[in-house]
Design an enzyme around this catalytic site. Structure first.
Site, PDB file in Angstrom:
ATOM      1  N   ASP A  97      38.473  37.392  42.792  1.00  0.00           N
ATOM      2  CA  ASP A  97      39.681  37.269  41.950  1.00  0.00           C
ATOM      3  C   ASP A  97      40.896  37.442  42.856  1.00  0.00           C
ATOM      4  OD1 ASP A  97      41.223  36.970  39.684  1.00  0.00           O
ATOM      5  OD2 ASP A  97      41.121  39.068  39.100  1.00  0.00           O
TER       6      ASP A  97
ATOM      7  N   HIS B 262      37.322  37.861  34.851  1.00  0.00           N
ATOM      8  CA  HIS B 262      38.041  37.906  33.573  1.00  0.00           C
ATOM      9  C   HIS B 262      38.293  36.505  33.037  1.00  0.00           C
ATOM     10  CE1 HIS B 262      42.132  37.088  35.336  1.00  0.00           C
ATOM     11  NE2 HIS B 262      41.642  37.708  36.386  1.00  0.00           N
TER      12      HIS B 262
ATOM     13  N   GLU C  82      42.197  41.534  31.497  1.00  0.00           N
ATOM     14  CA  GLU C  82      42.622  41.893  32.855  1.00  0.00           C
ATOM     15  C   GLU C  82      44.118  41.693  33.053  1.00  0.00           C
ATOM     16  OE1 GLU C  82      43.499  41.698  37.125  1.00  0.00           O
ATOM     17  OE2 GLU C  82      43.860  40.158  35.628  1.00  0.00           O
ATOM     18  N   GLU C  83      44.623  40.606  32.512  1.00  0.00           N
ATOM     19  CA  GLU C  83      46.033  40.278  32.755  1.00  0.00           C
ATOM     20  C   GLU C  83      46.987  41.180  31.967  1.00  0.00           C
ATOM     21  OE1 GLU C  83      46.738  38.602  35.195  1.00  0.00           O
ATOM     22  OE2 GLU C  83      45.402  36.904  35.486  1.00  0.00           O
TER      23      GLU C  83
ATOM     24  N   ASP D 165      42.599  31.762  38.571  1.00  0.00           N
ATOM     25  CA  ASP D 165      42.751  33.153  38.107  1.00  0.00           C
ATOM     26  C   ASP D 165      42.347  33.226  36.646  1.00  0.00           C
ATOM     27  OD1 ASP D 165      43.481  35.786  37.797  1.00  0.00           O
ATOM     28  OD2 ASP D 165      45.631  35.483  38.064  1.00  0.00           O
TER      29      ASP D 165
ATOM     30  N   HIS E 270      49.523  32.463  38.122  1.00  0.00           N
ATOM     31  CA  HIS E 270      50.669  33.006  37.366  1.00  0.00           C
ATOM     32  C   HIS E 270      51.868  32.047  37.396  1.00  0.00           C
ATOM     33  CE1 HIS E 270      49.305  37.503  37.465  1.00  0.00           C
ATOM     34  NE2 HIS E 270      48.265  36.687  37.514  1.00  0.00           N
TER      35      HIS E 270
ATOM     36  N   ASP F 161      40.406  36.004  30.458  1.00  0.00           N
ATOM     37  CA  ASP F 161      41.782  35.859  29.956  1.00  0.00           C
ATOM     38  C   ASP F 161      42.666  35.307  31.068  1.00  0.00           C
ATOM     39  OD1 ASP F 161      41.610  38.377  31.385  1.00  0.00           O
ATOM     40  OD2 ASP F 161      43.530  38.967  30.492  1.00  0.00           O
TER      41      ASP F 161
END
Ligand code: BES
Ligand code: ZN
Length: 456
Positions: free
Chosen positions: A181, A87, A154-155, A120, A428, A89
């Protein structure tokens, strides 16, 4: 294979520069102000895939576009087909002030690249793309067909991808899906992840008085929604760290003795982890190790809690409302729909009559588990060993990639999770990073993987 590995080595500096270019796009899917940045990021990726020699499409969706890139197909003999998922994003970068350097201005320091999205997930799937470039540019024949599916949601729960897979089953059906991931314990200890937790998001809002009130004039005569919410949330977990919702554990598949033994092989010390996390002591469900608690047991977390006045100084009020965002992590055999029903029932039961409760049940994703003993898993273990030069271990991960269940449902394929993220990479969080040793090992792993997987 040697020309592929030589090519990867020779082009290492350029691969790092390209990763930095990719990381400059603030492709934050949770924030609508970044919609254009997501599109620009997807376009950059399309160009990169085309430069590699992949047949590439940008597929629009109701949300952010999906990039689909395929290796040139060979006419005639049917070859295995594998799908690589990633991903583009990223998570929001806030709080900005905690970043040592700005999150979308990549910085390289001591063999690591610091930027939001570095681990990520941009760096991890770019490693796979680079390895395929090495095959195509050196004219080394791939033993299989490959399709890259890189999404931009995805997020925020992969809202478009499930439907997209369903619509394109014929084109995307494959023998296995490969995803990087997730994590590995250290560069010296590669790992195959065979299970992920599922997720259920719920937001609870307690409404009190129709407006904030003077707490001296009215306080005492009515309930305080912030207090009521704290009392309510506190009843959802008992002192042994277990979730106090009737039926919550009913479907949990217990950990087998074999699995507990595998998980115990992961390097871990309670005291070191507490220090690393900045807490005085670890906490979790009684009867399980920290590794088990964070990868193979269900949990409840408050992700956000808001009410009343949080500004400078004091403001004496009874707030009009209080809200909390919760997520539950689920383990194999728990069903998000069933858990949602149990959670909502308990929340309603616990809500006092002095406030009005509003519940927003958010996204859900099923947990995932695949046998680590299968032939594909064993092939992946061999690729890990060649690339990292160490014997890999098996592990389960606590994070969620709900789309893996759709790969199984729609494409009939199991997913091999070959994570390249180190425990201190800060996904994150502020100062997210990606270790360049994992980047290069990831490229070598991908190069070996297609050889290993195509023979089983
Ligand atoms: N890369 C993570 C998932 C992950 C992290 C798996 C660590 C295993 C170990 C992914 O980008 C992610 O953050 N997923 C979300 C899913 C959610 C938004 C549905 C998560 O786990 O919170
Ligand atoms: Zn993430």
């Amino acid at each position: 294979m040697q020309p592929v590995l030589d090519y990867l080595k020779k082009n290492e500096a350029r691969f790092i520069t390209e990763l930095c270019d990719y990381l400059r796009f603030p492709s934050v899917s949770a924030q609508s102000k970044h919609t254009k940045d997501l599109a620009a990021c997807a376009n950059w990726l399309v160009k990169r895939c085309r430069d590699i020699g992949l047949e590439t499409k940008l597929c629009p969706t109701e949300g952010n576009p999906i990039v689909v890139a395929k290796t040139p197909r060979r006419k005639g003999a049917k070859r295995p087909h594998f799908l690589v998922y990633g991903h583009y994003d990223v998570q929001p970068a806030e709080p900005f002030e905690l970043w040592k350097t700005p999150p979308f201005e990549p910085r390289i320091e001591k063999g690591r690249v610091y930027a939001r999205g570095s681990v990520d997930n941009k760096g991890q799937h770019l490693a796979h793309l680079n390895a395929v470039e090495a095959y195509l540019k050196t004219g080394t024949e791939l033993p299989c067909d490959l399709t890259f599916v890189i999404e931009g949601e995805e997020e925020v729960g992969s809202k478009s991808l499930g439907g997209f897979l369903k619509k394109n089953i014929k084109e995307l059906r494959c023998d296995a899906v490969v995803i990087s991931d997730n994590g590995l314990p250290s560069v010296d200890l590669p790992a195959l992840t065979y299970a992920l937790r599922g997720i259920l998001a719920v937001e609870v809002i307690l409404h009190g008085p129709s407006r904030d009130l003077h707490s001296g004039i009215f306080g005492g005569a009515l309930d305080n929604p912030a207090m009521a919410l704290c009392q309510l949330l506190a009843q959802l977990r008992d002192k042994n760290g277990r979730i106090a919702i009737p039926g919550f554990y009913a479907d949990v598949t217990p950990l087998s003795a074999y699995e507990r033994k595998q998980l115990a092989r992961l390097p871990h010390k309670d005291r070191e982890m507490a220090k690393f996390l900045g807490v005085p002591e670890l906490f979790g469900e009684k009867g399980f190790t920290a590794t088990e608690r964070r990868s193979a047991r269900p949990t409840i977390e408050i992700n956000g809690l808001t009410s009343g006045y949080q500004g400078e100084g004091s403001k004496t009020i009874v707030p009009s409302w209080a809200r909390a965002k919760l997520t539950f992590r689920l383990v194999p055999n728990q069903k998000p729909d069933k858990i949602r029903d149990a959670v909502l029932k308990q929340l309603k039961k616990l809500c006092p009559p002095t406030v009005r409760m509003e519940i927003k049940a958010g996204h859900g994703g099923e947990p995932y588990i695949v046998s680590p003993k299968g032939a594909q898993a064993q092939a992946a273990m061999r690729a890990l060993k060649s690339a990292f030069g160490r014997e890999p271990i098996l592990m389960r991960e606590g994070g969620s990639i709900p789309i893996v269940n759709d790969f199984k449902k729609h494409l009939g394929a199991d997913t091999l999770l070959l994570g390249l993220s180190l425990p201190d990479d800060n996904p994150h969080s502020p100062n997210e990073k990606f270790d360049l040793a994992c980047y290069t090992a990831g490229m070598r792993m991908d190069a070996c993987l297609w050889q290993e997987l195509s023979t089983v």
